[in-house]
Design a protein around this motif. Structure first.
Motif, mmCIF file in Angstrom:
data_model
loop_
_atom_site.group_PDB
_atom_site.id
_atom_site.type_symbol
_atom_site.label_atom_id
_atom_site.label_comp_id
_atom_site.label_asym_id
_atom_site.label_seq_id
_atom_site.Cartn_x
_atom_site.Cartn_y
_atom_site.Cartn_z
ATOM 1 N N ARG A 152 0.846 -1.195 0.000
ATOM 2 C CA ARG A 152 0.000 0.000 0.000
ATOM 3 C C ARG A 152 0.884 1.247 0.000
ATOM 4 N NH1 ARG A 152 0.092 -1.490 5.505
ATOM 5 N NH2 ARG A 152 0.693 0.241 6.895
ATOM 6 N N GLU A 153 0.303 2.353 -0.396
ATOM 7 C CA GLU A 153 1.021 3.628 -0.351
ATOM 8 C C GLU A 153 1.054 4.112 1.101
ATOM 9 O OE1 GLU A 153 0.725 8.127 -2.300
ATOM 10 O OE2 GLU A 153 -0.476 6.474 -3.095
ATOM 11 N N LEU A 154 2.204 4.578 1.531
ATOM 12 C CA LEU A 154 2.338 4.979 2.926
ATOM 13 C C LEU A 154 1.780 6.375 3.160
ATOM 14 C CD1 LEU A 154 5.941 3.729 3.811
ATOM 15 C CD2 LEU A 154 3.767 2.503 3.902
ATOM 16 N N GLN A 155 1.093 6.515 4.271
ATOM 17 C CA GLN A 155 0.586 7.816 4.715
ATOM 18 C C GLN A 155 0.945 7.952 6.193
ATOM 19 O OE1 GLN A 155 -3.603 7.786 3.768
ATOM 20 N NE2 GLN A 155 -3.246 8.201 1.604
ATOM 21 N N GLY A 156 2.089 8.528 6.445
ATOM 22 C CA GLY A 156 2.586 8.585 7.814
ATOM 23 C C GLY A 156 3.304 7.296 8.176
ATOM 24 N N ILE A 157 3.801 7.229 9.404
ATOM 25 C CA ILE A 157 4.566 6.061 9.846
ATOM 26 C C ILE A 157 3.686 4.815 9.851
ATOM 27 C CG2 ILE A 157 4.134 6.662 12.262
ATOM 28 C CD1 ILE A 157 6.826 5.305 12.921
ATOM 29 N N PRO A 158 4.071 3.777 9.130
ATOM 30 C CA PRO A 158 3.240 2.563 9.105
ATOM 31 C C PRO A 158 3.262 1.852 10.453
ATOM 32 C CG PRO A 158 5.278 2.228 7.867
ATOM 33 C CD PRO A 158 5.249 3.670 8.250
ATOM 34 N N ILE A 159 2.151 1.325 10.851
ATOM 35 C CA ILE A 159 2.040 0.671 12.155
ATOM 36 C C ILE A 159 2.963 -0.538 12.244
ATOM 37 C CG2 ILE A 159 0.097 -0.810 11.471
ATOM 38 C CD1 ILE A 159 -0.991 -0.384 14.326
ATOM 39 N N GLU A 160 3.242 -1.177 11.090
ATOM 40 C CA GLU A 160 4.098 -2.362 11.085
ATOM 41 C C GLU A 160 5.516 -2.052 11.568
ATOM 42 O OE1 GLU A 160 0.931 -2.969 7.943
ATOM 43 O OE2 GLU A 160 2.244 -1.329 8.603
ATOM 44 N N VAL A 161 5.953 -0.808 11.353
ATOM 45 C CA VAL A 161 7.285 -0.406 11.798
ATOM 46 C C VAL A 161 7.401 -0.511 13.314
ATOM 47 C CG1 VAL A 161 8.852 1.570 11.987
ATOM 48 C CG2 VAL A 161 7.752 1.044 9.800
ATOM 49 N N ARG A 162 6.327 -0.130 14.010
ATOM 50 C CA ARG A 162 6.327 -0.192 15.471
ATOM 51 C C ARG A 162 6.058 -1.605 15.984
ATOM 52 N NH1 ARG A 162 3.232 4.605 14.618
ATOM 53 N NH2 ARG A 162 1.312 3.443 15.068
ATOM 54 N N GLN A 163 5.329 -2.401 15.202
ATOM 55 C CA GLN A 163 4.904 -3.719 15.669
ATOM 56 C C GLN A 163 5.970 -4.800 15.498
ATOM 57 O OE1 GLN A 163 1.285 -4.284 13.409
ATOM 58 N NE2 GLN A 163 -0.003 -3.526 15.104
ATOM 59 N N MET A 164 6.821 -4.681 14.463
ATOM 60 C CA MET A 164 7.795 -5.747 14.216
ATOM 61 C C MET A 164 8.991 -5.583 15.152
ATOM 62 S SD MET A 164 9.563 -7.174 10.697
ATOM 63 C CE MET A 164 10.825 -5.916 10.584
ATOM 64 N N LYS A 165 8.978 -6.305 16.254
ATOM 65 C CA LYS A 165 10.024 -6.209 17.272
ATOM 66 C C LYS A 165 11.084 -7.298 17.129
ATOM 67 C CE LYS A 165 7.883 -2.801 19.276
ATOM 68 N NZ LYS A 165 8.406 -1.413 19.146
ATOM 69 N N SER A 166 10.750 -8.387 16.404
ATOM 70 C CA SER A 166 11.692 -9.492 16.253
ATOM 71 C C SER A 166 11.362 -10.230 14.965
ATOM 72 C CB SER A 166 11.598 -10.459 17.432
ATOM 73 O OG SER A 166 10.369 -11.167 17.385
ATOM 74 N N ILE A 167 12.171 -11.260 14.648
ATOM 75 C CA ILE A 167 11.952 -12.034 13.434
ATOM 76 C C ILE A 167 10.589 -12.736 13.466
ATOM 77 C CG2 ILE A 167 13.059 -14.156 14.285
ATOM 78 C CD1 ILE A 167 14.284 -14.430 11.454
#
Length: 233
Positions: free
Chosen positions: A184-199
């Motif tokens: 998807r096209e990004l609109q602001g910081i994507p939530i996945e950036v904050r959610q992915m804490k490990s592999i």
């Protein structure tokens, strides 16, 4: 990734591979075609290549750290070389690829333009042997079954996670690629950036999409999108 019982880890493997390739090419380029049929060739190859590796043991590449357990690149290269007589099927498969290319292109390994092809075949030999050795080590350490293909998958996922995590961490500089990975096209910081804490938080769909984006954003096809790519079981 530090899997129990395994010794060959990125990024040290890249240097191990190069060291083995350098020594192997130096030895193999002296061969005449009829020597490929010599039953004693494996012993000769191990002896001569081992001597070349031993001679360069004090170079920066050989002395560099090869894994997180304290093994040097040179030590890992020698260890893998000495596994060949224990796993002769890998050597026989390697010779078969040389014979096939010999029939098609002549004595390619003695031609300047053939060095890259020979190095690629050596790389494939040791990548397969490495995964077999590490799969066996993993089974001994854990008591769980494991195949070379599964070890390969673990390595690929580890590499992909590291690359994706770096892109997510600097998402503003890589917004187009991160958007392509997320679909998807990004609109602001994507939530996945904050959610992915490990592999464990890295989704399989992202790995496939990440590989698909590499040709556009880096100029080289991703590991799942090369002509020879096969998704291992």
């Amino acid at each position: 990734m530090r899997l129990p019982g395994t010794r060959y880890q990125e990024p040290g493997w890249e240097q191990v591979r190069k060291l083995l390739g350098q020594a192997s090419v130096q030895m193999l380029r002296t061969l005449a075609p009829d020597e490929l049929q010599d039953p004693a060739l494996l012993d000769r190859y191990v002896d001569e290549t081992g001597a070349l590796l031993h001679a360069c043991r004090h170079t920066a590449r050989a002395a560099a750290a090869g894994n997180s357990y304290g093994d040097s690149v040179g030590e890992l290269a020698l260890s893998l070389l000495y596994e060949l007589p224990v796993q002769p099927a890998f050597w026989q498969a390697f010779l078969a690829t040389l014979e096939t290319e010999l029939a098609r292109s002549g004595v390619f390994w003695q031609q300047p333009a053939g060095e890259g092809m020979l190095r690629k075949k050596v790389n494939d030999l040791y990548a397969g042997l490495r995964d077999r050795i590490d799969a066996d080590g993993y089974m001994v350490a854990t008591g769980r079954s494991c195949t070379p293909n599964r070890i390969y998958t673990y390595r690929m996922l580890d590499t992909a996670y590291g690359e994706i995590a770096a892109l997510f961490a600097d998402w503003q500089a890589h917004s187009a690629q991160v958007g392509a990975i997320l679909g998807r096209e990004l609109q602001g910081i994507p939530i996945e950036v904050r959610q992915m804490k490990s592999i464990a938080g890295c989704k399989a769909d992202w790995v496939i999409a990440w590989s698909a984006t590499l040709e556009q954003f880096s100029g080289a096809a991703g590991p799942l999108h090369t002509r020879s790519s096969v998704l291992p079981a």
